[in-house]
Design a protein around this motif. Structure first.
Motif, PDB file in Angstrom:
ATOM      1  N   ILE A 179       0.859  -1.186   0.000  1.00  0.00           N
ATOM      2  CA  ILE A 179       0.000   0.000   0.000  1.00  0.00           C
ATOM      3  C   ILE A 179       0.894   1.235   0.000  1.00  0.00           C
ATOM      4  O   ILE A 179       1.961   1.246   0.626  1.00  0.00           O
ATOM      5  N   TRP A 199      -2.320  -1.005  -3.629  1.00  0.00           N
ATOM      6  CA  TRP A 199      -3.449  -0.118  -3.336  1.00  0.00           C
ATOM      7  C   TRP A 199      -2.852   1.251  -3.042  1.00  0.00           C
ATOM      8  O   TRP A 199      -2.096   1.424  -2.083  1.00  0.00           O
ATOM      9  N   LYS A 229      -5.379  -0.855  -7.156  1.00  0.00           N
ATOM     10  CA  LYS A 229      -6.538  -0.135  -6.652  1.00  0.00           C
ATOM     11  C   LYS A 229      -6.078   1.290  -6.383  1.00  0.00           C
ATOM     12  O   LYS A 229      -4.979   1.509  -5.874  1.00  0.00           O
ATOM     13  N   THR A 231      -7.455   4.991  -4.715  1.00  0.00           N
ATOM     14  CA  THR A 231      -8.480   5.735  -3.993  1.00  0.00           C
ATOM     15  C   THR A 231      -8.025   7.176  -3.833  1.00  0.00           C
ATOM     16  O   THR A 231      -6.996   7.443  -3.205  1.00  0.00           O
ATOM     17  N   GLU A 247     -10.124   2.689   6.131  1.00  0.00           N
ATOM     18  CA  GLU A 247     -10.750   1.838   5.120  1.00  0.00           C
ATOM     19  C   GLU A 247     -11.043   0.456   5.716  1.00  0.00           C
ATOM     20  O   GLU A 247     -10.113  -0.245   6.141  1.00  0.00           O
ATOM     21  N   TRP A 253      -7.715  -6.767   2.401  1.00  0.00           N
ATOM     22  CA  TRP A 253      -7.196  -6.766   1.027  1.00  0.00           C
ATOM     23  C   TRP A 253      -5.716  -7.126   1.029  1.00  0.00           C
ATOM     24  O   TRP A 253      -5.260  -7.982   0.250  1.00  0.00           O
TER      25      TRP A 253
END
Length: 259
Positions: A179, A199, A229, A231, A247, A253
């Motif tokens: 991430i 992400w 992903k 966001t 989140e 995830w």
């Protein structure tokens, strides 16, 4: 006056409890040759060295650099202490600390004519001193018998997200997923980590690290990557990590991926 005293007492109690909780992170260091890096480490409850656990490396931002081996827990440290997280995602969590005069990633900082800071990222190049030590630390952990080498993850915010991208491209065969919160990279480096699920998070109003960096990485990965992903929080500034940590699917995830 009584209300003020009561409020003050409650505030100090909360701060004390938070500080006590963070003490669950043990102090550690990796020192080999010219490499040295200090970290805080959280072991799962009822840790059993005969079992294998996922490993999470989390890289802090520039404001948490230091030599105290503690400030790096400011953002994210409490997330992994939550009861439900410890119960549902038992893992070994490591927060290394970058010293004040170093940087996780190869990045250049300049100011334009209006005095606004501009960031550029190096394509390729040698690792910074602390990145080299971080790589050694990661390899050292992977030699531990209680690490599940199929579940090794990295994440970071701001400077730490920049370091996340850099660590991924330098050690891409070691990580199952990652991430990156309000960071950036040279998009020519993406080919080095395009196979790793990512992400990416950013605040649309970020005035410290331009969200265009995350947007560019996400768009490029959508065309060449295996899984990405992205966001973008429309009302968030640089502290988009607050949104990211909230989140509900963040850790499920992350831990769902295996190498």
């Amino acid at each position: 006056m009584k209300k003020i005293i009561l409020t003050t007492c409650i505030l100090f109690s909360v701060l004390f409890l938070n500080a006590q909780d963070l003490k669950k992170y043990d102090r550690g260091s990796y020192i080999k040759g010219k490499d040295s890096i200090y970290y805080r480490i959280l072991f799962p409850e009822n840790f059993n060295p005969d079992q294998k656990y996922p490993l999470v490396i989390f890289l802090h931002g520039v404001g948490e650099r230091g030599i105290d081996n503690g400030n790096q827990l400011l953002h994210g440290g409490k997330l992994f202490l939550k009861n439900d997280v410890r119960k549902n995602f038992p893992a070994i969590v490591v927060f290394p600390q970058c010293p004040p005069n170093d940087f996780w990633a190869n990045a250049n900082f300049e100011k334009d004519a209006k005095g606004k800071r501009k960031i550029s990222f190096v394509e390729g190049g040698k690792p910074t001193k602390i990145m080299h030590a971080l790589q050694g630390m990661v390899r050292n952990f992977l030699n531990k018998p209680y690490i599940n080498q199929d579940q090794v993850y990295v994440g970071g915010l701001s400077m730490g997200a920049m370091g996340t991208y850099e660590l991924l491209r330098r050690e891409r065969r070691k990580f199952a997923a990652a991430i990156a919160i309000c960071g950036g990279d040279n998009t020519n480096n993406i080919k080095k980590y395009q196979k790793i699920p990512l992400w990416i998070f950013h605040g649309a109003k970020d005035d410290i690290v331009d969200p265009v960096f995350s947007i560019a990485i996400a768009e490029r990965l959508k065309t060449v990557g295996d899984e990405v992903k992205f966001t973008l929080y429309p009302n968030a500034n640089h502290n988009s990590w607050d949104n990211a940590f909230a989140e509900p699917e963040l850790l499920s995830w992350l831990f769902s991926h295996k190498r």
